[in-house]
Design a protein around this motif. Structure first.
Motif, PDB file in Angstrom:
ATOM      1  N   SER A   9     -25.165  29.630 -47.851  1.00 39.59           N
ATOM      2  CA  SER A   9     -23.627  28.481 -48.554  1.00 39.59           C
ATOM      3  C   SER A   9     -22.596  29.182 -47.625  1.00 39.59           C
ATOM      4  CB  SER A   9     -23.868  27.841 -49.405  1.00 39.59           C
ATOM      5  OG  SER A   9     -23.143  29.157 -49.907  1.00 39.59           O
ATOM      6  N   ARG A  10     -22.521  30.969 -47.363  1.00 39.49           N
ATOM      7  CA  ARG A  10     -21.239  31.586 -47.321  1.00 39.49           C
ATOM      8  C   ARG A  10     -22.448  32.916 -46.235  1.00 39.49           C
ATOM      9  NH1 ARG A  10     -17.404  32.378 -51.364  1.00 39.49           N
ATOM     10  NH2 ARG A  10     -16.272  30.945 -50.067  1.00 39.49           N
ATOM     11  N   GLU A  12     -21.013  36.727 -45.036  1.00 39.37           N
ATOM     12  CA  GLU A  12     -20.026  37.410 -44.976  1.00 39.37           C
ATOM     13  C   GLU A  12     -20.104  38.516 -43.631  1.00 39.37           C
ATOM     14  OE1 GLU A  12     -18.970  40.533 -47.223  1.00 39.37           O
ATOM     15  OE2 GLU A  12     -19.375  39.725 -49.056  1.00 39.37           O
ATOM     16  N   VAL A  50      -8.669  28.722 -40.935  1.00 43.11           N
ATOM     17  CA  VAL A  50      -9.096  30.406 -41.441  1.00 43.11           C
ATOM     18  C   VAL A  50      -8.293  29.883 -42.723  1.00 43.11           C
ATOM     19  CG1 VAL A  50      -7.934  32.438 -40.982  1.00 43.11           C
ATOM     20  CG2 VAL A  50      -9.168  31.291 -39.401  1.00 43.11           C
ATOM     21  N   ASP A  51      -8.381  30.491 -43.871  1.00 46.06           N
ATOM     22  CA  ASP A  51      -7.933  29.833 -45.279  1.00 46.06           C
ATOM     23  C   ASP A  51      -7.530  28.456 -45.317  1.00 46.06           C
ATOM     24  OD1 ASP A  51      -8.223  32.543 -45.865  1.00 46.06           O
ATOM     25  OD2 ASP A  51      -6.483  32.971 -44.624  1.00 46.06           O
ATOM     26  N   ASP A  52      -8.504  27.537 -45.137  1.00 45.09           N
ATOM     27  CA  ASP A  52      -7.549  26.153 -44.922  1.00 45.09           C
ATOM     28  C   ASP A  52      -7.096  25.739 -44.201  1.00 45.09           C
ATOM     29  OD1 ASP A  52      -9.115  25.641 -47.680  1.00 45.09           O
ATOM     30  OD2 ASP A  52      -7.739  26.668 -48.989  1.00 45.09           O
ATOM     31  N   VAL A  65      -7.170  37.395 -39.290  1.00 46.88           N
ATOM     32  CA  VAL A  65      -8.382  37.142 -41.047  1.00 46.88           C
ATOM     33  C   VAL A  65      -7.984  38.448 -41.590  1.00 46.88           C
ATOM     34  CG1 VAL A  65     -10.066  35.908 -40.094  1.00 46.88           C
ATOM     35  CG2 VAL A  65     -10.309  37.690 -40.043  1.00 46.88           C
ATOM     36  N   ASN A  68      -9.687  39.031 -47.280  1.00 45.36           N
ATOM     37  CA  ASN A  68     -10.152  38.020 -48.610  1.00 45.36           C
ATOM     38  C   ASN A  68      -9.804  36.924 -47.950  1.00 45.36           C
ATOM     39  OD1 ASN A  68      -8.086  37.891 -48.142  1.00 45.36           O
ATOM     40  ND2 ASN A  68      -7.402  37.322 -50.436  1.00 45.36           N
ATOM     41  N   SER A  69      -9.978  36.690 -46.468  1.00 45.39           N
ATOM     42  CA  SER A  69     -10.506  35.061 -46.250  1.00 45.39           C
ATOM     43  C   SER A  69     -11.200  34.477 -45.571  1.00 45.39           C
ATOM     44  CB  SER A  69      -9.260  35.382 -44.138  1.00 45.39           C
ATOM     45  OG  SER A  69      -7.953  35.857 -44.383  1.00 45.39           O
ATOM     46  N   GLU A  70     -11.238  33.119 -45.520  1.00 50.44           N
ATOM     47  CA  GLU A  70     -12.424  32.228 -46.296  1.00 50.44           C
ATOM     48  C   GLU A  70     -12.282  31.498 -44.283  1.00 50.44           C
ATOM     49  OE1 GLU A  70     -13.386  29.383 -48.933  1.00 50.44           O
ATOM     50  OE2 GLU A  70     -13.261  31.173 -50.387  1.00 50.44           O
ATOM     51  N   VAL A  71     -12.928  31.505 -43.556  1.00 51.11           N
ATOM     52  CA  VAL A  71     -13.300  30.496 -42.208  1.00 51.11           C
ATOM     53  C   VAL A  71     -14.527  29.724 -41.987  1.00 51.11           C
ATOM     54  CG1 VAL A  71     -13.544  31.338 -39.353  1.00 51.11           C
ATOM     55  CG2 VAL A  71     -12.356  32.817 -40.733  1.00 51.11           C
ATOM     56  N   HIS A  72     -14.178  28.527 -42.145  1.00 57.74           N
ATOM     57  CA  HIS A  72     -15.274  27.825 -41.738  1.00 57.74           C
ATOM     58  C   HIS A  72     -15.724  26.981 -39.674  1.00 57.74           C
ATOM     59  CE1 HIS A  72     -14.693  27.147 -46.004  1.00 57.74           C
ATOM     60  NE2 HIS A  72     -14.500  27.730 -45.943  1.00 57.74           N
TER      61      HIS A  72
END
Length: 80
Positions: A9-10, A12, A50-52, A65, A68-72
């Motif tokens: 689900s994740r 890196e 990127v980061d919501d 980014v 610790n960024s989250e990219v969806h």
């Protein structure tokens, strides 16, 4: 897209921009890269966050980014 990364689900990836991150993903998960990109551009119908913060795909590659960024990457759902 989980089927392309062993069900995770994740995952890196590394880079200071979305473009660098996508290139890293492409080296480690070529099938995922083919699903989200057509050459060096995102495929139509894909949303990138990127980061919501949601970005239009034409500018998403250039977004910075952090470590610790989250990219969806979310495929658009057709319908009305």
């Amino acid at each position: 897209m989980r089927d392309l990364v062993g069900g995770a689900s994740r995952i890196e990836a590394y880079g200071s921009t979305v473009r660098e991150l996508v290139a890293d993903l492409g080296r480690r998960h070529p099938e995922l890269h083919e699903r989200i990109c057509d050459g060096d551009q995102f495929r139509p119908g894909l949303t990138v966050a990127v980061d919501d913060v949601i970005f239009a795909t034409r500018v998403a590659m250039y977004q910075e980014v952090r470590t610790n960024s989250e990219v969806h990457f979310v495929a658009a759902i057709p319908g009305g």
